[in-house]
Design an enzyme around this catalytic site. Sequence first.
Site, PDB file in Angstrom:
ATOM      1  CG  ASP A   1      -1.807   4.935  -1.619  1.00 49.43           C
ATOM      2  OD1 ASP A   1      -1.652   3.838  -1.084  1.00 49.43           O
ATOM      3  OD2 ASP A   1      -2.909   5.394  -1.964  1.00 49.43           O
TER       4      ASP A   1
ATOM      5  CG  ASP B   1      -1.981   1.181   1.072  1.00 48.42           C
ATOM      6  OD1 ASP B   1      -2.366   1.509  -0.057  1.00 48.42           O
ATOM      7  OD2 ASP B   1      -2.345   1.756   2.117  1.00 48.42           O
TER       8      ASP B   1
HETATM    9 CA    CA Z   1      -3.882   3.202  -0.425  1.00 42.25          CA
END
Ligand code: CA
Length: 574
Positions: free
Chosen positions: A312, A310
Site C-alpha cells: 500500500d 501488498d
Molecule cells: Ca493492503
Amino acid sequence: MNRKLLGLLMVAAGTQVSAQVTDAMIAGDATHPESVLSWGLGTQGQRFSPLTTINTSNVSKLAPVWSMSFGGEKQRGQESQPLVYKGKMFVTASYSRIFAIDVKTGEKLWKYEHRLPEGIMPCCDVVNRGAALYDNLVIFGTLDAQLVALDQNTGKVVWREKIDDYSAGYSYTAAPLIAEGLLLTGVSGGEFGVVGRVEARDPKTGKLVWSRPMVEGHMGYLNGKENGITGTTNASWPGETWKTGGAATWLGGTYDAKTGLAYFGTGNPGPWNSHVRKGDNLYSASTVAIDVKTGKIVWHYQGTPNDAWDFDGVNEFVTFDMDGKRVGGKADRNGFFYVIDATAGKLLNAFPFVKKTTWATSIDLKTGRPNFDPANRPGDPSAEGGDGKKGASVFAAPGFLGGKNQMPMAYSPKTKLFYVPTNEWGMEIWNEPISYKKGGAYLGAGFTIKPLFEDHIGSLRAIDPKTGNVAWEVKNSAPLWGGVLTTAGDLVFWGTPEGYLKAADAKTGKVLWQFQTGSGVVAPPITWKDGNDQYVSVVSGWGGAVPLWGGEVAKKVNFLEQGGSVWTFKLPKS
Ligand code: CA
C-alpha cells in the site's frame, strides 16, 4: 443605547462565533502551538512544533499531569492523534468512540460512542486515527464507513453522512483533512475489492462537493455533475479488473497551501495476486496530487506498479523546502524513501530506508520506475506445470506490513532530517486463485511474516532526504507502530509497543527521557502550549495490524497488554 454602541456590541457577539475554528486558523496550525487543529500538527504533516520550553536540557524532568482511561471493555489498538482547541482535547478511540477532555485536568467533558452494526469489516483492528475540527464541529469517521460531526461543546450529533456500504467491505479509520474550507476523506477496505477514492464535503453540512476515484476507468463528480473519468479505462487494467481495483485511500491525506494540492496515498490493487491484473494498475500504490478546488488529479507517482506484495502506498506525503524547491518526502511501505517535486510530481531522489528490499534493487531516477527483481514476484498459481492451487512461494522483504506502515514520520526544518519509524521484516508469500465476492476478502495470497534480525524489528531512523544517509537510529525489539513528533527544542518523541513514550536528542538520537504508559503506544504524540507551559500528550493502547496479521512476529509480541488511555505531561514547576 446609541446605534454605534449597539453595532459594536453586535460585532463583539459576532467574534464569539468567528472564534470557532476557521480556515485561516487551520492554515496557520503548524506555527500556532497554542492549539493542535489537524492530524500532522499542520496540514503539511511535518509534525514539527516550534515550541522550545521543553528541550534537551530539561526533558529528563518531564512528568505526567493527568491520564484518562477510555474505559469500558472495548480496548484493542489505539492509533489516535489528539486535537487540542480552547481548553479541550478531542481524542478518538477504538470501536468508533470520541471523547472531549478538559486539557488542564484530564476530566472527561463528554463522549460519543457510535453504534456499530454487526458485520463491520475492518481489515486491521478496530482503530481510529483522529478527528478534524471546523467551526464549532469535531468530525470523525467510523468503522461502518460513516462521517459524524458533533458539537465541540456538547458532543451532540450535528450531521451524519454515509461514505459507503460497510457490507461491501468499506470502513473508515483515518483522520479527516480540512483544506480550503473542504472536508477531505478517503476510504478503507483495500482487502475487499472496494474502489478507493477521495471525497470533498462541506464540513458544516457533510454535503458532498466532489469525488475522485483512484482506479482508472471510474467517473469523478463535482457538484453532482460528471467531472471526467480517472485515467483511461483499461489502459493499465485488463478486462473488468478495474471494477474491484482497490487502491484504498485509508490513511487520509496532507495539504500544502503553497501548491494548492492535496496529497493522498493509495493502497494495494485488488486482489493481491498480481497475475490476474497484468499492467501498472493505476493509480494503486501511488501518491496522487489533487487540485482541491476541482477534484482533478494534477500528478501521480506510482511507487509499486503492478504491486504483488501488498505494498500500500498510503504513507503520508510530507512537504518541505529543499534546495529552494517545494518538495515532498514519503517513506513508502515498499521500503523506499521518495523525494518528489510537490508542484509537478517529478521524482528527485529515491533510496531504501530499510536494510533489505528484495522486490526491487533500486529506483531508476530517470524513468521513476523500480528496477524489479522478477524472481521475487510470487508465482502465478495458474502457471503451466503447477497444481493450479498455489503459485511458487518467495521470501520477500519488506513484509507486507511494510518498511513503514500507518505510523506517521516527522520532519524538522531545523535539523533538515526526517524521523522515520521503520520496521525490518520479511515474508513468505504465495498466490492462490481468487474471484471477487462482495464483502469477501479479495487477496488470492497466503503469507507468513518473519523478523529479519534477532535483536530488533523496529528502528527509529533520522534520515537526510538529500543523501539518504541515516544520521542516527534507535533500535526497538518490537515493531514500531506509533508516530513521531519533533520540536524546535531539538527533541524527537515516539512511543513503543513495550509501552514507553521516549524523547531523544534530535541531533544525536541519545534517549534523554522515557515513561511507561501501561500499555503499548501505537499512536503519534502531540505537543502544545497553554500559558507558559508546554504540554506533551500521547494515546496508549496496544493493538493494530501486528497482533492480527504478524505471523511469527505476532508470537514475539503476544506478552503485550491491551489498554486505552491518554497521557499528558509537562515540566514540574521549578
Ligand atoms: Ca493492503
